[in-house]
Enzyme design. Structure first.
Site, mmCIF file in Angstrom:
data_model
loop_
_atom_site.group_PDB
_atom_site.id
_atom_site.type_symbol
_atom_site.label_atom_id
_atom_site.label_comp_id
_atom_site.label_asym_id
_atom_site.label_seq_id
_atom_site.Cartn_x
_atom_site.Cartn_y
_atom_site.Cartn_z
ATOM 1 N N GLU A 171 -26.899 8.064 -24.913
ATOM 2 C CA GLU A 171 -26.907 7.367 -23.590
ATOM 3 C C GLU A 171 -28.370 7.367 -23.576
ATOM 4 O OE1 GLU A 171 -25.497 9.694 -19.370
ATOM 5 O OE2 GLU A 171 -25.319 10.323 -21.216
ATOM 6 N N ASP A 221 -15.843 5.955 -29.941
ATOM 7 C CA ASP A 221 -15.664 4.718 -31.106
ATOM 8 C C ASP A 221 -14.477 3.899 -29.806
ATOM 9 O OD1 ASP A 221 -15.485 2.588 -32.531
ATOM 10 O OD2 ASP A 221 -15.335 3.454 -34.470
#
Length: 214
Positions: free
Chosen positions: A195, A118
């Site tokens: 990703e 985060d």
């Protein structure tokens, strides 16, 4: 990213104490006892749904891996995979990355992964970033001398912040990549779920590899 609570998560976690520990303060210096045999020990802080750490454990049977995740729903998703796979070199932890020195002893970790943490973009939340100096201090304490820290993100601001934070902390950079998926120096990248999605949409992935000076 916060996941919705899953009603099946807690019962699954309670049913598999051999695969997952909850806030394991008593494990300092004894982690190898959780595996079928002693091997170099690698830790991922913030494992999400677990694609990265599971693939690493499958690809590197000569290493032991620990997936540490704060969210119960997320770690339960990894546990679901591990129940099916029963990888002997993977253990899961439901715990907080801010408590690493309570979980691990000095120099116990051979390598550490931070994947798509985060970014906490607001200045007042700087201390929550996993590359803030207080976290770096904990990583340094639990990692062996010259053990590598690998950090990946899609957030340019967090990447630049992390470079500065690690530099100020006195770390040495072994690799800095501004476009990981087009970097010919990197041939062994293992992607996370996030990703794969982000890069498929044309997003850029940043990576750095660094170690602490002792």
């Amino acid at each position: 990213m916060r996941l919705r609570n899953k009603q099946w998560a807690k019962p699954l976690i309670l049913a598999h104490p051999e695969m997952i520990l909850v806030r394991p303060e008593k494990m300092q210096g004894h982690w190898q006892s959780r595996f079928d045999q002693a091997r170099p020990l690698y830790l991922e802080v913030g494992s999400g749904k677990g694609q990265f750490i599971v693939e690493m454990a499958k690809t590197h049977p000569d290493r032991n891996f620990i997936a540490l995740e704060l969210q119960e729903a997320a770690v339960a998703m990894i546990l679901k995979k591990q129940v099916a796979l029963k990888l002997p070199n993977l253990q899961l932890v439901l715990g907080d990355g801010a408590d690493l020195t309570d979980y691990f002893s000095e120099g116990e970790i051979d390598g550490l992964f931070l994947n798509f943490s985060d970014p906490w973009p607001k200045t007042r939340h700087e201390k929550r970033r996993l590359t803030y100096r207080d976290f770096l201090r904990q990583y340094q304490a639990i990692m062996k001398p010259d053990a590598l820290l690998q950090f990946k993100t899609d957030n340019q601001g967090l990447f630049e912040y992390s470079l500065v934070s690690m530099n100020h902390f006195g770390m040495t950079f072994d690799l800095v990549s501004l476009n990981l998926h087009h970097d010919k120096r990197v041939t062994d990248n293992v992607p996370t779920e996030y990703e794969e999605k982000f890069s498929a949409d044309g997003g850029r992935i940043y990576e750095l590899v660094a170690h602490f000076k002792h």
